[in-house]
Design an enzyme around this catalytic site. Structure first.
Site, short mmCIF file in Angstrom:
data_model
loop_
_atom_site.label_atom_id
_atom_site.label_comp_id
_atom_site.label_asym_id
_atom_site.label_seq_id
_atom_site.Cartn_x
_atom_site.Cartn_y
_atom_site.Cartn_z
N TYR A 192 112.12 103.95 32.41
CA TYR A 192 111.04 104.27 33.34
C TYR A 192 111.52 105.22 34.43
O TYR A 192 112.58 105.05 35.01
CB TYR A 192 110.53 102.99 34.00
CG TYR A 192 109.78 102.07 33.07
CD1 TYR A 192 108.73 102.53 32.28
CD2 TYR A 192 110.12 100.74 32.98
CE1 TYR A 192 108.05 101.68 31.43
CE2 TYR A 192 109.45 99.87 32.14
CZ TYR A 192 108.41 100.36 31.36
OH TYR A 192 107.73 99.51 30.52
N LYS A 230 123.39 72.14 42.81
CA LYS A 230 122.07 72.67 43.15
C LYS A 230 121.74 73.88 42.28
O LYS A 230 122.64 74.53 41.73
CB LYS A 230 122.01 73.04 44.63
CG LYS A 230 122.97 74.14 45.05
CD LYS A 230 122.84 74.41 46.54
CE LYS A 230 123.79 75.53 46.97
NZ LYS A 230 123.63 75.88 48.40
#
Length: 387
Positions: free
Chosen positions: A274, A41
């Site tokens: 940032y 998956k």
């Protein structure tokens, strides 16, 4: 997966030899009659489903498994057609007809799903292969014990009409990574009871299964006819209580690395990234790693994520941005293009996926699964000690 350029910006190396070794380790943990479903998956937990499927089959996997029907159909479209393939997460309106035509084993937990599967089968004139899922205590998908008799009865009626074939009965454990937790024994008891009811009613399943990676490695009573290893197939420990990958005999399959895009000197007191959440204490050098949270590097590991550059482990300096982050090289001046390894098996001193999980406050499962699509997966085949 694509082939890497000669000087890659970034890449995730997928060691198929390690994957085959892990499957053999899992095979040794179960009795010979028990079959193994390789769970693929989420693009094989971020490793690349098609190549991982083929490697797992080469190493002796008996079944393949996915979450969604679209994942399973993609494997069939890739030519993987001669092996049982199960998918378990269906929603109303999903392509039951395509699943029937592809010969998928399709999980049913509720009457609506049984009805959709039967309608599609009737229209095609071909029986749907159905596995009934029991909710034995996980509380997600699966039929609760109170509703189980009705679902079993309806499935047997649909089977008698030729619309479905009940090929399996299954469930899923909630806390198998805590093998001594009382819920594990409780779920085993509920599963046996629900199996007994279905079989007394007339269901003759080809497979009964409950065990995930943790239970496959540690809980023989849960193995029944089939085990479904997922994360262990990719070389990661299912949980800290069970031991590390090395202690479990597993080899991590993915190594995530990049080339430094820039190395530059900056003065003391220089803000980085940032918000200037990192400010240099002294004159130093910064290295720019061209991976960010768009590539799956967790922003929650800002200021904590470990990276091997040269022979030293550095730490993310400041915030992880969308496309890049910085490490403080402490005055060292490696040239641009120097390899930066975020995680790997740990055999060369590099961090592991578990180290990044600890830095981000999450699971190693999430670290490998979230690596983004713009990072090329490059298949390698390291020396396989078993061949």
């Amino acid at each position: 997966m694509t082939e890497a350029p000669s000087l890659p910006r970034a890449r995730a190396e997928i060691d198929l030899g390690a994957l085959r070794s892990n499957l053999r380790t899992l095979r040794a943990a179960v009795t010979p009659r028990v079959r193994i479903m390789a769970v693929l998956k989420a693009d094989a937990y971020g490793h690349g489903a098609v190549r991982c499927a083929r490697a797992a089959l080469d190493a002796g996997a008996d079944w393949l498994g996915t979450a969604t029907p679209h994942e399973a159909l993609a494997l069939r479209d890739a030519g993987i057609t001669d092996v049982p393939l199960m998918c378990w997460l269906w929603a109303p309106g999903d392509p039951w007809d395509q699943g029937i035509e592809a010969g998928l084993d399709m999980s049913v937990s509720d009457m609506w799903a049984l009805e959709e599967a039967a309608r599609a089968a009737k229209a095609l004139g071909r029986a749907a292969r159905i596995q009934l899922k029991a909710d034995t205590g996980l509380g997600r998908n699966g039929c609760p014990p109170a509703d189980w008799p009705e679902l079993v009865r309806a499935a047997l009626i649909a089977q008698a009409r030729g619309h479905i074939e009940v090929t399996g009965l299954w469930s899923h454990l909630a806390r198998a990574d805590e093998p001594h937790h009382p819920s594990v024994a409780a779920q085993l008891g509920v599963f046996r009871s629900m199996l007994d009811h279905a079989e007394r009613a007339g269901v003759r399943p080809r497979v009964r299964h409950l065990a995930n990676s943790a239970a496959a490695l540690t809980l023989p009573a849960s193995h029944f006819d089939l085990v479904r290893p997922g994360i262990a197939l990719y070389g990661l420990s299912p949980g800290p209580e069970l031991g590390t990958s090395a202690e479990l005999g597993l080899r991590p399959v993915m190594t995530l690395k990049a080339s430094l895009a820039l190395v530059k000197q900056v003065p003391a007191g220089h803000g980085v990234g940032y918000g200037h959440r990192y400010v240099t204490r002294d004159t130093t050098t910064l290295g720019l790693v061209p991976l960010g949270y768009a590539d799956g590097v967790p922003r929650h590991a800002s200021g904590r994520g470990p990276v091997l550059v040269g022979d030293r482990v550095r730490t993310v300096a400041g915030s992880v941005a969308m496309d890049q982050f910085t490490v403080d090289l402490g005055g060292d001046t490696p040239p641009p293009g120097t390899e930066a390894v975020l995680f790997g098996p740990g055999l060369r001193g590099e961090p592991t996926a578990q180290d990044w999980a600890a830095a981000a406050g999450t699971l190693a499962y999430e670290i490998v699964t979230r690596v983004g699509a713009r990072v090329p997966r490059v298949a390698v085949d390291a020396a396989d000690e078993h061949t």
